[in-house]
Design a protein around this motif. Structure first.
Motif, short mmCIF file in Angstrom:
data_model
loop_
_atom_site.label_atom_id
_atom_site.label_comp_id
_atom_site.label_asym_id
_atom_site.label_seq_id
_atom_site.Cartn_x
_atom_site.Cartn_y
_atom_site.Cartn_z
N LEU A 48 0.82 -1.21 0.00
CA LEU A 48 0.00 0.00 0.00
C LEU A 48 0.86 1.26 0.00
O LEU A 48 0.38 2.34 -0.36
CB LEU A 48 -0.92 0.00 1.22
N ALA A 49 2.09 1.16 0.43
CA ALA A 49 3.01 2.30 0.45
C ALA A 49 4.36 1.83 -0.06
O ALA A 49 4.74 0.66 0.11
CB ALA A 49 3.13 2.87 1.86
N ASP A 50 5.08 2.74 -0.67
CA ASP A 50 6.39 2.42 -1.24
C ASP A 50 7.47 2.80 -0.23
O ASP A 50 7.56 3.94 0.22
CB ASP A 50 6.59 3.20 -2.54
N ALA A 51 8.31 1.83 0.13
CA ALA A 51 9.38 2.06 1.10
C ALA A 51 10.37 3.11 0.61
O ALA A 51 11.03 3.77 1.42
CB ALA A 51 10.11 0.76 1.41
N ALA A 52 10.46 3.31 -0.69
CA ALA A 52 11.38 4.31 -1.24
C ALA A 52 10.94 5.73 -0.89
O ALA A 52 11.77 6.65 -0.88
CB ALA A 52 11.47 4.16 -2.76
N PHE A 53 9.65 5.89 -0.57
CA PHE A 53 9.13 7.22 -0.25
C PHE A 53 8.84 7.40 1.24
O PHE A 53 8.94 8.51 1.76
CB PHE A 53 7.86 7.50 -1.06
N VAL A 54 8.43 6.33 1.93
CA VAL A 54 8.06 6.46 3.34
C VAL A 54 8.95 5.65 4.26
O VAL A 54 8.82 5.72 5.48
CB VAL A 54 6.59 6.04 3.55
N SER A 55 9.85 4.85 3.69
CA SER A 55 10.73 3.98 4.47
C SER A 55 9.90 3.02 5.32
O SER A 55 8.72 2.80 5.06
CB SER A 55 11.67 4.81 5.33
N THR A 56 10.52 2.45 6.34
CA THR A 56 9.82 1.56 7.28
C THR A 56 10.35 1.82 8.68
O THR A 56 11.46 2.34 8.85
CB THR A 56 10.06 0.07 6.93
N PRO A 57 9.59 1.46 9.71
CA PRO A 57 10.09 1.65 11.09
C PRO A 57 11.41 0.95 11.34
O PRO A 57 12.29 1.49 12.02
CB PRO A 57 8.96 1.06 11.95
N LEU A 58 11.58 -0.24 10.78
CA LEU A 58 12.82 -0.98 10.98
C LEU A 58 14.00 -0.26 10.32
O LEU A 58 15.09 -0.16 10.91
CB LEU A 58 12.69 -2.40 10.43
N SER A 59 13.78 0.26 9.13
CA SER A 59 14.86 0.98 8.44
C SER A 59 15.22 2.27 9.17
O SER A 59 16.41 2.62 9.27
CB SER A 59 14.43 1.31 7.01
N VAL A 60 14.21 2.96 9.69
CA VAL A 60 14.47 4.19 10.45
C VAL A 60 15.25 3.87 11.72
O VAL A 60 16.20 4.59 12.08
CB VAL A 60 13.14 4.89 10.79
N ALA A 61 14.87 2.79 12.41
CA ALA A 61 15.58 2.39 13.62
C ALA A 61 17.03 2.03 13.30
O ALA A 61 17.95 2.40 14.04
CB ALA A 61 14.87 1.22 14.28
N GLU A 62 17.25 1.31 12.21
CA GLU A 62 18.61 0.96 11.82
C GLU A 62 19.43 2.20 11.47
O GLU A 62 20.62 2.30 11.83
CB GLU A 62 18.56 0.01 10.61
N SER A 63 18.80 3.15 10.79
CA SER A 63 19.50 4.38 10.43
C SER A 63 19.84 5.19 11.67
O SER A 63 20.96 5.74 11.78
CB SER A 63 18.63 5.21 9.48
N LEU A 64 18.91 5.25 12.62
CA LEU A 64 19.17 5.98 13.86
C LEU A 64 20.29 5.34 14.65
O LEU A 64 21.16 6.04 15.20
CB LEU A 64 17.89 6.02 14.69
N TRP A 65 20.31 4.02 14.71
CA TRP A 65 21.38 3.32 15.41
C TRP A 65 22.72 3.57 14.71
O TRP A 65 23.74 3.76 15.36
CB TRP A 65 21.08 1.83 15.46
N GLY A 66 22.71 3.56 13.37
CA GLY A 66 23.93 3.81 12.63
C GLY A 66 24.49 5.21 12.87
O GLY A 66 25.71 5.40 12.87
N LEU A 67 23.61 6.18 13.09
CA LEU A 67 24.07 7.55 13.33
C LEU A 67 24.84 7.66 14.65
O LEU A 67 25.80 8.43 14.76
CB LEU A 67 22.87 8.50 13.36
N ARG A 69 26.19 4.92 16.30
CA ARG A 69 27.14 3.83 16.50
C ARG A 69 28.59 4.30 16.46
O ARG A 69 29.39 3.92 17.32
CB ARG A 69 26.90 2.76 15.42
N ASP A 70 28.91 5.14 15.50
CA ASP A 70 30.28 5.62 15.38
C ASP A 70 30.48 7.00 16.03
O ASP A 70 31.60 7.52 16.04
CB ASP A 70 30.72 5.67 13.93
N GLY A 71 29.39 7.61 16.53
CA GLY A 71 29.50 8.89 17.23
C GLY A 71 29.68 10.09 16.32
O GLY A 71 29.90 11.21 16.81
#
Length: 276
Positions: A48-67, A69-71
């Motif tokens: 119903l939605a394209d991840a390329a435009f709205v992403s997903t909660p899991l992808s956002v969480a991974e991106s936040l952790w990556g930000l 992780r290395d400080g």
């Protein structure tokens, strides 16, 4: 007297019941968040939605952790927090001080009111490039932009609270010989505190928005600069992670204000919870 005592007991019971609902409210908030995230993830999963435009909660969480992780995000986070803090403090100090002066000087209030309305109606976000031109791409321009948003909110909320003090209460205080200083300390200020705290929360939100938007226009560092960078790379998850980070930061400070407000306004707790 029996009816009065019964009413006071009912008010106290209502206040205790409201306090006991805190755990249930927090649980309901968590459940609501889980439902929203599940619907978001499910909408992408079923197409119903394209991840390329709205992403997903899991992808956002991974991106936040990556930000974190290395400080690498910490210097940008520190810059944004510093800009918000300076703008917020300046907005509160000058906003409250201006409101007190205008409240005590009706003649000055009548003169400045049209000009304050005119300045407040200006689209400060649209003036952001001018602030960058005048104050450079450093912290100063972001502070000025955020302050221009927060100051008027703090001024109007405080002035509204001071203007709405119960006139009968003021009259009784004057009849009992209260001086102007004591009248302000014991009557005007406590009465205006709910409006002041409402203004504090809105001021924090607008100062945060002003700082981030200013960084998106032009900056050396800051979360807004990262948002602009990730947007240029079409990294939707990274953009949403940064937006979430700002939202969590504002929510944390707002919760702290709620605790302080609860302590300072404990005398009025349950005053509107009149049992039917």
């Amino acid at each position: 007297m029996t009816d009065l005592a019964s009413s006071e007991a009912d008010l106290g019971a209502a206040a205790r019941t409201a306090g006991g609902r805190t755990g249930a409210i927090n649980a309901a908030r968590f459940a609501f968040l889980v439902v929203v995230l599940a619907l978001w993830q499910g909408a992408v999963a079923v197409g119903l939605a394209d991840a390329a435009f709205v992403s997903t909660p899991l992808s956002v969480a991974e991106s936040l952790w990556g930000l974190f992780r290395d400080g690498a995000i910490l210097p940008d986070l520190a810059t944004t927090v510093l800009e918000i803090a300076i703008a917020f403090v300046l907005s509160v100090v000058f906003g409250v001080a201006s409101a007190v002066v205008l409240d005590r000087n009706d003649w000055l209030n009548r003169i400045l009111s049209p000009f304050l309305t005119a300045f407040n109606s200006m689209p400060r976000i649209a003036l952001g490039p001018l602030f960058i031109l005048w104050f450079g791409i450093g912290i100063a321009s972001k502070v000025v932009l955020a302050f221009s948003l927060g100051y008027f909110i703090m001024l109007l909320s405080t002035l509204g609270g001071l203007k709405n003090v119960d006139r009968d209460l003021l009259l009784m205080s004057r009849l009992f010989g209260s001086s102007e200083i004591r009248l302000f300390r014991d009557v005007r200020l406590p009465w205006a505190l709910p409006g002041i705290f409402a203004g504090l929360k809105l001021t924090l939100i607008y100062c945060s928005a002003g700082a981030v938007v200013g960084e998106m226009i032009a900056a050396k560092s800051g979360l807004g600069l990262l948002v602009q960078t990730f947007s240029g790379r079409f990294d939707v998850a990274g953009v949403m992670a940064l937006i979430l980070l700002v939202a969590l930061m504002v929510m944390t400070f707002t919760s702290l204000m709620d605790l302080i407000e609860g302590r300072l306004l404990e005398w009025s707790r349950g005053s509107t919870d009149v049992p039917g």
